[in-house]
Design a protein around this motif. Structure first.
Motif, PDB file in Angstrom:
ATOM      1  N   VAL A 113     -49.975  -4.038  63.175  1.00 52.80           N
ATOM      2  CA  VAL A 113     -50.371  -4.923  61.960  1.00 52.80           C
ATOM      3  C   VAL A 113     -49.354  -4.689  60.801  1.00 52.80           C
ATOM      4  CG1 VAL A 113     -52.167  -4.951  60.157  1.00 52.80           C
ATOM      5  CG2 VAL A 113     -52.722  -4.698  62.603  1.00 52.80           C
ATOM      6  N   VAL A 114     -48.878  -3.515  60.656  1.00 50.07           N
ATOM      7  CA  VAL A 114     -47.973  -3.304  59.325  1.00 50.07           C
ATOM      8  C   VAL A 114     -46.673  -4.049  59.829  1.00 50.07           C
ATOM      9  CG1 VAL A 114     -46.755  -1.457  58.132  1.00 50.07           C
ATOM     10  CG2 VAL A 114     -48.839  -1.219  58.637  1.00 50.07           C
ATOM     11  N   ALA A 115     -46.268  -3.849  61.143  1.00 44.97           N
ATOM     12  CA  ALA A 115     -44.979  -4.644  61.406  1.00 44.97           C
ATOM     13  C   ALA A 115     -45.292  -6.478  61.325  1.00 44.97           C
ATOM     14  CB  ALA A 115     -44.710  -4.441  63.019  1.00 44.97           C
ATOM     15  N   HIS A 116     -46.409  -6.728  61.413  1.00 48.45           N
ATOM     16  CA  HIS A 116     -46.869  -8.142  61.275  1.00 48.45           C
ATOM     17  C   HIS A 116     -46.599  -8.491  59.941  1.00 48.45           C
ATOM     18  CE1 HIS A 116     -48.710 -12.176  62.711  1.00 48.45           C
ATOM     19  NE2 HIS A 116     -49.449 -11.989  61.536  1.00 48.45           N
ATOM     20  N   LEU A 117     -47.208  -7.798  59.098  1.00 47.68           N
ATOM     21  CA  LEU A 117     -47.102  -7.797  57.551  1.00 47.68           C
ATOM     22  C   LEU A 117     -46.036  -7.974  57.168  1.00 47.68           C
ATOM     23  CD1 LEU A 117     -50.402  -5.611  56.576  1.00 47.68           C
ATOM     24  CD2 LEU A 117     -50.495  -8.270  56.655  1.00 47.68           C
ATOM     25  N   THR A 118     -45.199  -6.876  57.625  1.00 50.06           N
ATOM     26  CA  THR A 118     -43.718  -6.668  57.028  1.00 50.06           C
ATOM     27  C   THR A 118     -43.002  -8.041  57.571  1.00 50.06           C
ATOM     28  OG1 THR A 118     -43.682  -4.574  56.929  1.00 50.06           O
ATOM     29  CG2 THR A 118     -41.732  -5.352  57.124  1.00 50.06           C
ATOM     30  N   ALA A 119     -43.093  -8.506  58.766  1.00 48.12           N
ATOM     31  CA  ALA A 119     -42.466  -9.623  59.249  1.00 48.12           C
ATOM     32  C   ALA A 119     -42.921 -11.144  58.568  1.00 48.12           C
ATOM     33  CB  ALA A 119     -42.515  -9.745  60.716  1.00 48.12           C
ATOM     34  N   GLY A 120     -44.174 -10.836  58.101  1.00 47.41           N
ATOM     35  CA  GLY A 120     -44.721 -12.170  57.456  1.00 47.41           C
ATOM     36  C   GLY A 120     -44.094 -12.219  56.047  1.00 47.41           C
ATOM     37  N   ILE A 121     -43.895 -11.174  55.533  1.00 48.42           N
ATOM     38  CA  ILE A 121     -43.221 -11.009  54.075  1.00 48.42           C
ATOM     39  C   ILE A 121     -41.534 -11.559  54.277  1.00 48.42           C
ATOM     40  CG2 ILE A 121     -42.380  -9.588  51.888  1.00 48.42           C
ATOM     41  CD1 ILE A 121     -45.029  -8.265  52.417  1.00 48.42           C
ATOM     42  N   CYS A 122     -41.023 -11.086  55.468  1.00 44.68           N
ATOM     43  CA  CYS A 122     -39.632 -11.522  55.713  1.00 44.68           C
ATOM     44  C   CYS A 122     -39.644 -12.869  55.965  1.00 44.68           C
ATOM     45  CB  CYS A 122     -38.941 -10.649  56.940  1.00 44.68           C
ATOM     46  SG  CYS A 122     -38.641  -9.068  56.455  1.00 44.68           S
ATOM     47  N   LEU A 123     -40.386 -13.553  56.846  1.00 46.96           N
ATOM     48  CA  LEU A 123     -40.727 -15.009  57.101  1.00 46.96           C
ATOM     49  C   LEU A 123     -40.872 -15.861  55.673  1.00 46.96           C
ATOM     50  CD1 LEU A 123     -40.696 -17.129  59.161  1.00 46.96           C
ATOM     51  CD2 LEU A 123     -43.111 -16.927  59.526  1.00 46.96           C
ATOM     52  N   THR A 124     -41.598 -15.126  54.809  1.00 47.81           N
ATOM     53  CA  THR A 124     -41.857 -15.805  53.480  1.00 47.81           C
ATOM     54  C   THR A 124     -40.633 -16.144  52.767  1.00 47.81           C
ATOM     55  OG1 THR A 124     -44.051 -14.880  53.327  1.00 47.81           O
ATOM     56  CG2 THR A 124     -43.044 -15.709  51.167  1.00 47.81           C
ATOM     57  N   ALA A 125     -39.539 -15.150  52.697  1.00 50.15           N
ATOM     58  CA  ALA A 125     -38.456 -15.050  51.924  1.00 50.15           C
ATOM     59  C   ALA A 125     -37.337 -16.100  52.907  1.00 50.15           C
ATOM     60  CB  ALA A 125     -37.748 -13.546  52.259  1.00 50.15           C
ATOM     61  N   VAL A 126     -37.475 -16.046  54.055  1.00 50.80           N
ATOM     62  CA  VAL A 126     -36.622 -16.784  54.914  1.00 50.80           C
ATOM     63  C   VAL A 126     -36.855 -18.306  54.624  1.00 50.80           C
ATOM     64  CG1 VAL A 126     -36.037 -17.578  57.253  1.00 50.80           C
ATOM     65  CG2 VAL A 126     -35.805 -15.118  56.681  1.00 50.80           C
ATOM     66  N   MET A 127     -38.376 -18.680  54.757  1.00 50.33           N
ATOM     67  CA  MET A 127     -38.610 -20.053  54.357  1.00 50.33           C
ATOM     68  C   MET A 127     -38.444 -20.552  53.213  1.00 50.33           C
ATOM     69  SD  MET A 127     -39.594 -21.203  57.351  1.00 50.33           S
ATOM     70  CE  MET A 127     -40.163 -22.879  56.405  1.00 50.33           C
ATOM     71  N   MET A 128     -38.552 -19.546  52.162  1.00 53.14           N
ATOM     72  CA  MET A 128     -38.512 -19.902  50.543  1.00 53.14           C
ATOM     73  C   MET A 128     -36.816 -20.335  50.621  1.00 53.14           C
ATOM     74  SD  MET A 128     -41.047 -20.052  49.166  1.00 53.14           S
ATOM     75  CE  MET A 128     -42.098 -20.547  50.402  1.00 53.14           C
ATOM     76  N   ARG A 171     -34.682 -21.010  53.264  1.00 51.56           N
ATOM     77  CA  ARG A 171     -34.528 -22.524  54.066  1.00 51.56           C
ATOM     78  C   ARG A 171     -34.943 -23.482  53.355  1.00 51.56           C
ATOM     79  NH1 ARG A 171     -36.346 -22.755  60.261  1.00 51.56           N
ATOM     80  NH2 ARG A 171     -34.993 -24.640  60.776  1.00 51.56           N
ATOM     81  N   VAL A 172     -36.213 -23.799  52.836  1.00 51.83           N
ATOM     82  CA  VAL A 172     -36.379 -24.782  51.908  1.00 51.83           C
ATOM     83  C   VAL A 172     -35.544 -25.288  50.982  1.00 51.83           C
ATOM     84  CG1 VAL A 172     -38.359 -25.895  50.393  1.00 51.83           C
ATOM     85  CG2 VAL A 172     -38.952 -24.869  52.633  1.00 51.83           C
ATOM     86  N   GLY A 173     -35.184 -24.215  49.998  1.00 54.17           N
ATOM     87  CA  GLY A 173     -34.181 -24.526  49.116  1.00 54.17           C
ATOM     88  C   GLY A 173     -32.864 -24.871  49.565  1.00 54.17           C
ATOM     89  N   TRP A 174     -32.363 -24.266  50.592  1.00 52.00           N
ATOM     90  CA  TRP A 174     -31.051 -24.813  51.229  1.00 52.00           C
ATOM     91  C   TRP A 174     -31.254 -26.117  51.692  1.00 52.00           C
ATOM     92  CZ3 TRP A 174     -26.252 -23.316  50.778  1.00 52.00           C
ATOM     93  CH2 TRP A 174     -25.372 -23.741  51.783  1.00 52.00           C
ATOM     94  N   ARG A 175     -32.285 -26.324  52.460  1.00 51.51           N
ATOM     95  CA  ARG A 175     -32.362 -27.807  52.838  1.00 51.51           C
ATOM     96  C   ARG A 175     -32.563 -28.686  51.647  1.00 51.51           C
ATOM     97  NH1 ARG A 175     -31.511 -31.787  54.699  1.00 51.51           N
ATOM     98  NH2 ARG A 175     -32.684 -32.965  56.316  1.00 51.51           N
ATOM     99  N   LEU A 176     -33.045 -28.591  50.776  1.00 47.36           N
ATOM    100  CA  LEU A 176     -33.292 -29.608  49.626  1.00 47.36           C
ATOM    101  C   LEU A 176     -31.907 -29.841  48.798  1.00 47.36           C
ATOM    102  CD1 LEU A 176     -36.910 -28.682  48.347  1.00 47.36           C
ATOM    103  CD2 LEU A 176     -36.045 -30.604  49.645  1.00 47.36           C
ATOM    104  N   THR A 177     -31.122 -28.624  49.107  1.00 47.60           N
ATOM    105  CA  THR A 177     -30.028 -28.862  48.201  1.00 47.60           C
ATOM    106  C   THR A 177     -28.708 -29.053  48.814  1.00 47.60           C
ATOM    107  OG1 THR A 177     -29.443 -26.586  48.346  1.00 47.60           O
ATOM    108  CG2 THR A 177     -30.663 -27.355  46.304  1.00 47.60           C
ATOM    109  N   LYS A 178     -28.115 -28.128  49.842  1.00 51.61           N
ATOM    110  CA  LYS A 178     -26.910 -28.065  50.406  1.00 51.61           C
ATOM    111  C   LYS A 178     -26.948 -28.289  52.032  1.00 51.61           C
ATOM    112  CE  LYS A 178     -24.657 -25.375  47.065  1.00 51.61           C
ATOM    113  NZ  LYS A 178     -23.967 -24.512  46.311  1.00 51.61           N
TER     114      LYS A 178
END
Length: 180
Positions: A51-66, A68-75
């Protein structure tokens, strides 16, 4: 109409950040899905670590997606000008749907955890809930949405991967090579 293999694409590879973000997202989604679907199998101490690994990876995925969206909308990457209008529409449609579902999944994960009165954990650093505890029925509904949305993401990702393999090995248009 597919691009014949003898004609090179106008951009042989996606840019490095796009490639890295794509594969980081794919690996985190697979890791998250496997953990979420199997964490009820082991005993308490192992279950808690999962569960802790899932939560930690979820926070990492949040950062990656943020990012990723920023990168996709710009460059970020642009689709090949040689794609047919139908291929372009399918690619943009799949990308948009997966982005929306992934961001929804992330939001549902936070709501489920925080709505249950529990902290999000990132390598054992606790992020306390900003919400009061949600009613049980609301939590069950959020959990169900989180579960089924995860399956939808994985199903579409399998379809996305299958389409890339079809392009690479059947149409021989080198689409997959652009992301490797």
């Amino acid at each position: 109409m597919p691009v014949p293999s003898s004609i090179p694409t106008d951009s042989p590879r996606y840019d490095t950040p796009t490639i890295v973000l794509h594969w980081m997202t794919a690996l985190l989604v697979i890791f998250q899905f496997v953990l979420g679907e199997t964490w009820s199998l082991p005993t308490k101490p192992i279950h808690h670590l999962m569960v802790v690994a899932h939560l930690t990876a979820g926070i990492c995925l949040t950062a990656v997606m943020m990012f990723r969206v920023g990168w996709r909308l710009t460059k970020g990457r642009n689709l090949s000008k040689l794609l047919s209008p139908l291929d372009r529409m399918c690619a943009l449609g799949m990308e948009s749907v997966l982005y929306i579902l992934l961001l929804t999944e992330i939001g549902l994960g936070y709501l489920w955890r925080w709505g249950g009165g529990q902290a999000m954990s990132f390598f054992n650093i606790a992020f306390l809930s900003p919400f009061p505890r949600f009613p049980t029925k609301t939590l069950q509904w959020i959990q169900s949405l989180h579960h089924w949305n995860a399956w939808l993401i994985v199903g579409l990702a399998v379809g996305h991967g299958s389409a890339a393999l079809f392009h690479q090995f059947v149409l021989k248009d080198r689409v997959l090579e652009r992301m490797l």
